[in-house]
Write a protein that holds these residues in place. Structure first.
Motif, PDB file in Angstrom:
ATOM      1  N   PHE A 157       0.166  10.598  -3.831  1.00 36.71           N
ATOM      2  CA  PHE A 157       0.234  12.042  -3.658  1.00 36.71           C
ATOM      3  C   PHE A 157      -0.610  12.430  -2.451  1.00 36.71           C
ATOM      4  CE2 PHE A 157      -3.583  11.267  -5.991  1.00 36.71           C
ATOM      5  CZ  PHE A 157      -4.491  12.211  -5.530  1.00 36.71           C
ATOM      6  N   ALA A 158      -0.388  13.638  -1.970  1.00 42.25           N
ATOM      7  CA  ALA A 158      -1.162  14.183  -0.867  1.00 42.25           C
ATOM      8  C   ALA A 158      -1.851  15.444  -1.356  1.00 42.25           C
ATOM      9  CB  ALA A 158      -0.266  14.488   0.323  1.00 42.25           C
ATOM     10  N   GLY A 163       0.834  -1.195   0.000  1.00 44.30           N
ATOM     11  CA  GLY A 163       0.000   0.000   0.000  1.00 44.30           C
ATOM     12  C   GLY A 163       0.857   1.229   0.000  1.00 44.30           C
ATOM     13  N   THR A 164       0.190   2.414  -0.135  1.00 46.08           N
ATOM     14  CA  THR A 164       0.910   3.682  -0.243  1.00 46.08           C
ATOM     15  C   THR A 164       0.935   4.463   1.063  1.00 46.08           C
ATOM     16  OG1 THR A 164      -1.119   4.697  -1.075  1.00 46.08           O
ATOM     17  CG2 THR A 164       0.461   3.903  -2.703  1.00 46.08           C
ATOM     18  N   GLY A 165       0.599   3.810   2.191  1.00 42.30           N
ATOM     19  CA  GLY A 165       0.702   4.475   3.480  1.00 42.30           C
ATOM     20  C   GLY A 165      -0.229   5.662   3.604  1.00 42.30           C
ATOM     21  N   GLN A 166       0.339   6.870   3.911  1.00 40.22           N
ATOM     22  CA  GLN A 166      -0.464   8.073   4.125  1.00 40.22           C
ATOM     23  C   GLN A 166      -0.832   8.778   2.827  1.00 40.22           C
ATOM     24  OE1 GLN A 166       2.511   9.147   7.609  1.00 40.22           O
ATOM     25  NE2 GLN A 166       0.861  10.637   7.586  1.00 40.22           N
ATOM     26  N   LEU A 167      -0.348   8.297   1.711  1.00 37.53           N
ATOM     27  CA  LEU A 167      -0.613   8.933   0.423  1.00 37.53           C
ATOM     28  C   LEU A 167      -1.784   8.272  -0.277  1.00 37.53           C
ATOM     29  CD1 LEU A 167       3.069   9.270  -0.875  1.00 37.53           C
ATOM     30  CD2 LEU A 167       1.716  10.952   0.404  1.00 37.53           C
ATOM     31  N   ALA A 168      -2.448   9.048  -1.148  1.00 44.20           N
ATOM     32  CA  ALA A 168      -3.497   8.496  -1.998  1.00 44.20           C
ATOM     33  C   ALA A 168      -2.843   8.092  -3.308  1.00 44.20           C
ATOM     34  CB  ALA A 168      -4.591   9.541  -2.244  1.00 44.20           C
ATOM     35  N   GLY A 169      -2.975   6.820  -3.669  1.00 45.39           N
ATOM     36  CA  GLY A 169      -2.316   6.357  -4.885  1.00 45.39           C
ATOM     37  C   GLY A 169      -2.483   4.870  -5.037  1.00 45.39           C
ATOM     38  N   ALA A 170      -1.467   4.216  -5.547  1.00 43.61           N
ATOM     39  CA  ALA A 170      -1.539   2.774  -5.793  1.00 43.61           C
ATOM     40  C   ALA A 170      -0.174   2.158  -5.560  1.00 43.61           C
ATOM     41  CB  ALA A 170      -2.014   2.512  -7.221  1.00 43.61           C
ATOM     42  N   CYS A 171      -0.210   0.882  -5.173  1.00 38.98           N
ATOM     43  CA  CYS A 171       1.027   0.126  -4.980  1.00 38.98           C
ATOM     44  C   CYS A 171       0.926  -1.144  -5.802  1.00 38.98           C
ATOM     45  CB  CYS A 171       1.241  -0.200  -3.505  1.00 38.98           C
ATOM     46  SG  CYS A 171       2.792  -1.071  -3.176  1.00 38.98           S
ATOM     47  N   ASN A 172       1.933  -1.404  -6.612  1.00 37.92           N
ATOM     48  CA  ASN A 172       1.942  -2.571  -7.482  1.00 37.92           C
ATOM     49  C   ASN A 172       3.026  -3.526  -7.005  1.00 37.92           C
ATOM     50  OD1 ASN A 172       1.790  -4.394  -9.524  1.00 37.92           O
ATOM     51  ND2 ASN A 172       2.732  -3.083 -11.081  1.00 37.92           N
ATOM     52  N   PRO A 173       2.633  -4.708  -6.504  1.00 36.69           N
ATOM     53  CA  PRO A 173       3.679  -5.658  -6.078  1.00 36.69           C
ATOM     54  C   PRO A 173       4.562  -6.101  -7.226  1.00 36.69           C
ATOM     55  CG  PRO A 173       1.520  -6.291  -5.244  1.00 36.69           C
ATOM     56  CD  PRO A 173       1.295  -5.209  -6.245  1.00 36.69           C
ATOM     57  N   ASN A 174       4.069  -5.967  -8.469  1.00 34.21           N
ATOM     58  CA  ASN A 174       4.817  -6.312  -9.675  1.00 34.21           C
ATOM     59  C   ASN A 174       4.937  -7.809  -9.852  1.00 34.21           C
ATOM     60  OD1 ASN A 174       6.247  -5.941 -12.051  1.00 34.21           O
ATOM     61  ND2 ASN A 174       8.209  -5.639 -11.034  1.00 34.21           N
TER      62      ASN A 174
END
Length: 293
Positions: free
Chosen positions: A107-108, A85-96
Motif C-alpha cells: 500500500f501507499a 519485493g513490493t517496489g514503491q509500495l510498503a508491504g511484503a512479497c512472498n516467493p511462495n
C-alpha cells in the motif's frame, strides 16, 4: 382561495438528492479509468543469475494508486525465483516457493500518481537450456485508488509478458572438403654445360743452332762459337749437431701449494684447511706449506 406554493422544502430536497447522485457518479467516474498491469518482456543470458523482472502499473485514475496485490506465475523449468519485493509500495512479497507464483501485496500511505508505478520486483535465475522462454502470468488480486476513507477499485487489464533465457543455439556448419589446389608447374632451370678450358700450350725454347763457319770467298774460315763451360757446383758444409741445453728444473710458483702449475681457489682451500688444523693432502714432492703467501 389560492393555496400558497411550498416550493422551498421540495427544491432543497431535490437539490440535496442531486448533489448525492453527483457525488456517487463522480466517485465512480474517478475510478472508472482502466489501468494496465505490465510485467514486460525480458531477455537474459542462459545460466545467468540475479536477473530483475519488474511489474508496473500505468493508466491510473486521478486519485492515484493506493493499494496493489498481484501474483506472478512462470515455468519453473525455465526460471527460478530467489527473492522478490513490493517496489514503491510498503508491504511484503512472498516467493511462495522457488517455482512461484510470487505474490506482492503493498500500500501507499500517500497515493502515488507519477507513472509507471513499480508494484513488484522479482529476482530470477535462468535455469533452462539456452533459448528456452516462459510467459509471465499476472493475476490482479486487488488494485485500488487513493480515495481517502473509501478506496475505489481500479478497473485494469494485464499486458502480456515473457522471459527468454539466452538465444537458441545455432547448428555448427559442417565444413565441406577443401578444394585441392591445382599444382603449378615451376619451370626447372636447365643446367648449361660448363665450358672445358683448353690448356694453353707451354712454349719450350728450342736452343739455337750454332752455325758452322762456311768458307768465305777469300778462303779464310770464320771461327765457330765455343760454348761456355758449365759452372762447377760448390759443396755446402754440413753444420755439426749442437747439443741441447741442459734444463734446470723450475720451482713451483709461490702460492701454488698443490703444484698444479697455477695459483687458484684450490690452493686457497689448502690454506684454509691448514689454518683450521685439518689434514692437507699434497702431491709427493710438492713444496711445503711454508710457501703459502
Amino acid at each position: 382561495m389560492t393555496r400558497p406554493r411550498r416550493s422551498g422544502p421540495r427544491l432543497a430536497a431535490a437539490l440535496a438528492f442531486g448533489l448525492v447522485m453527483l457525488a456517487l457518479f463522480g466517485g465512480s467516474a474517478a475510478s472508472a479509468q482502466q489501468a494496465t498491469v505490465r510485467p514486460g518482456n525480458w531477455s537474459f543470458s542462459a545460466g545467468s543469475k540475479g536477473n530483475a523482472v519488474r511489474v508496473t502499473v500505468t493508466g491510473l485514475p486521478g486519485g492515484g494508486l493506493g493499494t496493489a496485490d498481484v501474483s506472478v506465475a512462470f515455468d519453473a523449468a525455465v526460471l527460478k525465483i530467489s527473492a522478490c519485493g513490493t517496489g514503491q509500495l510498503a508491504g511484503a512479497c512472498n516467493p511462495n516457493a522457488p517455482t512461484g507464483p510470487a505474490r506482492a501485496a503493498g500500500f501507499a500511505a500517500v497515493p502515488i500518481t507519477a507513472e509507471p508505478v513499480l508494484v513488484a520486483t522479482l529476482t530470477v535465475d535462468c535455469v533452462g537450456a539456452a533459448g528456452t522462454s516462459t510467459g509471465l502470468t499476472i493475476t490482479v488480486i486487488e488494485l485500488t485508488d487513493g480515495t481517502a476513507g473509501s478506496p475505489q477499485p481500479i478497473p485494469n487489464a494485464v499486458a502480456g509478458g515473457a522471459v527468454m533465457c539466452g538465444s537458441a543455439s545455432q547448428p555448427t556448419p559442417t565444413a565441406g572438403p577443401s578444394p585441392t589446389p591445382s599444382a603449378t608447374l615451376t619451370p626447372t632451370a636447365t643446367a648449361m654445360p660448363t665450358p672445358t678450358l683448353t690448356p694453353t700450350p707451354t712454349v719450350v725454347a728450342t736452343p739455337a743452332l750454332v752455325r758452322t763457319p762456311s768458307p768465305t770467298k777469300s778462303g779464310v774460315a770464320t771461327p765457330a762459337a765455343t760454348p761456355a763451360p758449365a759452372p762447377t757446383p760448390t759443396p755446402t758444409a754440413t753444420p755439426a749437431p749442437t747439443a741441447p741445453p741442459t734444463q734446470t728444473p723450475s720451482l713451483p710458483a709461490r702460492g701454488d701449494l698443490n703444484c698444479d702449475g697455477s695459483v687458484d681457489s684450490v690452493d686457497a682451500l689448502v690454506i684454509l684447511r691448514h689454518v683450521a688444523a685439518l689434514p692437507v693432502d699434497l702431491p709427493a714432492g710438492c713444496s711445503s706449506m711454508d710457501q703459502a703467501p
